[in-house]
Design an enzyme around this catalytic site. Sequence first.
Site: not given
Length: 892
Positions: A138, A467, A472-473, A745, A766
């Site tokens: 929140p 990158d 989740d990086e 990538e 990437h």
Amino acid sequence: MVFSNSTSAQKLLVKDQTTEYAHNPLGVDVMAPRLSWKLVSDRRGTMQQSYQIKVSTDDKKLIWDSGVIKKDESIQITYGGPALQSKKRYYWQVQVKDNYGNTSAWSERNFWQMGLLTKDDWTAKWITTFVGDTTLGPSPYFRKTFSLAKPIKSATAYITAHGIYEGQLNGKKIGHDFFTPGWTSYNKRLLYQAYDVTGQLKPGSNTVGFYLGDGWYRGHLAFAGKHGFYGNQLSGLLQLEIEFTDGSKQTIQTDESWKYGHGAILLSDFYNGETYDARLALKGWSENGFNDSQWKSATVIQPGSENLVNSVSPFATKHEELKPKRILTTPKGETVIDFGQNLVGWVKFNVKGLNGTVVKIEHGEVLDKEGNFYTENLRTAKQLITYTLKGGGLPETYEPHFTYQGFRYIKLTGYPGTPKPEDFTAIAIYSDMKPTGTFSSSNAMINQLQHNIQWGQKGNFVDIPTDCPQRDERLGWTGDAQVFSRTAAFNMDVAGFFTKWIKDVKADQLPNGSVPFVVPNVLGQRETGSTGWGDVAVIVPWNMYLAYGDKQILIDQYDSMKAWEGYMTSQSKNNLWNSGFHFGDWLFYSPDDDNDGRAAITDKYLIAQCFYAHSTQLMINMAGVLGKKEDADNYRNLLTEIKKAFVKEYITASGRLVSGSQTAYVLALNFDMLPEDLRSQAADRLVANIKDYKYHLTTGFLGTPYLCHVLSRFGHTDIAYRLLLQDTYPSWLYPVKMGATTIWERWDGQKPNGTMQATRMNSFNHYAYGAIGDWMYRVMVGLDTDDSGPGYKKITISPSPGGGFTDAAATLQTPYGATSVKWVQENNIFKLDVIVPDNTTAVINLPDAASADVKESGAVLTQAKGISKVGANGKDLKLSAGSGTYHFEYNR
């Protein structure tokens, strides 16, 4: 302080003034700011002979006159007047004289405004909701109403947060930035922003406020669901400094008198997206008259231990807006919108429906083999927007606040009615870097490659060089940044961007000199010290020096660079670095079923020794620039021993390397690891290897940037072109042929049959492999710097036509002005168009022209103004040129 024009002003102009890389910046905390400008003249060979700078305060009091300085320097001229004061605005003008006797008019009156230079300048207090409010998601809103009784002369808002913030004043956003205060090594450096809000204030009652998101401070970072890396309590700091026309002042600042409440933003996270309930929206919350009777008093907390500093680096802003290319129903029955471009940002949409209707938008980069929506490569990142309608029969418009996504496609769930293209807009968000370079050629696929390089940079330059922008990086991997930094400096003005980030490299560097894998470092102190990654501490400052002539970045980072060099030495035995963990040639070519050893594995310690030598050579260069003779001599001796150790350990008597990969030969040749008498045969071995792989590259992150450079340097530009134009895996054009709109990538992120590479690590945005752009600009087109005249003070122009191209061109906005090179090969006629900016010179190398009848703008060379013939360079003709526009033509 406004000085009158000169009689010859029309012949010589001054334009594009900057202070610390920015136009009229606020919040400057550099005590001796650097001033730059560009010259404009219509005469070839124009050089600045002298300049004079005058600086005054806003009451027109002159505080510094440089006097007439007889130098041709026009960038990063250091202010040399009395000590500057916090919050004060300073105005400056410059007048120049050229080598033809022309004197410019005094330039436009530009300014810079100093920031809050000491802790005592901060009178505002940090405020939060309540102590112990650690709930993720929140967003708290803070507000204060105040009154102004006098006419307003100026007002500046200084703002920062633990978390990310958006400020508002009288119902309007403060500034144009997003995700402020940006991401730094928060435990050591926290940025604040300064905004001119004079135009947003009014006599009488006013309301100021801000709301907060988790951001990098408290939100999810790195892997395995980690969050709260820097802290679990959001808080904000705002100081509004107002000056009235009568000279009196008033300060509005955060303290216990502020109120807070919560609204429609229930969750905001970079990885997971945003949850927004429009029924809870706080309409008019930052305006007068808003009913905040149910809001609570803010809690004052103690400041953190970090240093509050300003930065004139570019922050994230909105850029391109894209409409849907198509709306489709997938084989699974999903409603999917294709924006035609993999981008980073968010989707703004219109919707109309019943109260409580929930619309969900998922974001993905590609469709799978069957044409269905695909998100497996996001790992745990949700990239999900959840919007609950207020209803009431009126259209509603929404766009996110404290999140961004990497996507080309979105999947709609729960959207009422039939989605229409006009109701959806994808908005690209990235750091506000001015585009500086362009590239084009006669080959459409290569032009698409350049497009992909630029969009990969845009999407991954969101405050720091990440990158990837989707899974989740989204971390500041140092290896990626260093290999791409030279290419990045061509495409966009990244001077401020990298100056800001490289300070965090220094801040997060370990006491032993080791450099983290990612910066800011959220992986821990064990995740440091890899070759090619840690070298960012040396390579990026050097590349910024070459691109922008910025000597100060070398001064500021010198201790950090020495520390990294010292770390490598400490890890070496007998001058051989053959210990520790290294990523090596990350993501090199490796067949799926490698029965006969075709994987292009390169000995990691061989790579380490090469980069050890490279950084040492750069230390020699930079010590020389800074006049540190003893350091330069020491590093020169060290480099000799490093190369001796390499020869002893990794080269056979016949000149073969113990690793026979392309990367091994590329690095050894590029960094001059081999004795001169062994280099030509090593280049031949490299070519033989490329042919053995049927003209495919096999390099990974560390070998790829230098591959074509090495081939051209040793006379194999034809092979470099074959690699560039290869369109089957592995190659630069394979993703282009597969429909890519950014750099991937992996060389084969999506296979020819439509299946995907490993989902655990398969980004389709990437930028690292986009480092080929550096060769395209500097070698193929031939627009390059000269180390002895950094920042394009001295320009090298040496086109390398080939590969069946009929033309290639590049333009670049340098610190001195626009330069460009375009070559055209029509049958046997070669044409070269060149622009050299004023106050610079160029060496022009005309290919295969040593014995040709060269004409310049229709005249023989001996009659061409601004050009002198240096002599033959093998089959080429070498010329020296001053500023101006040139057209060369000859039979080739």
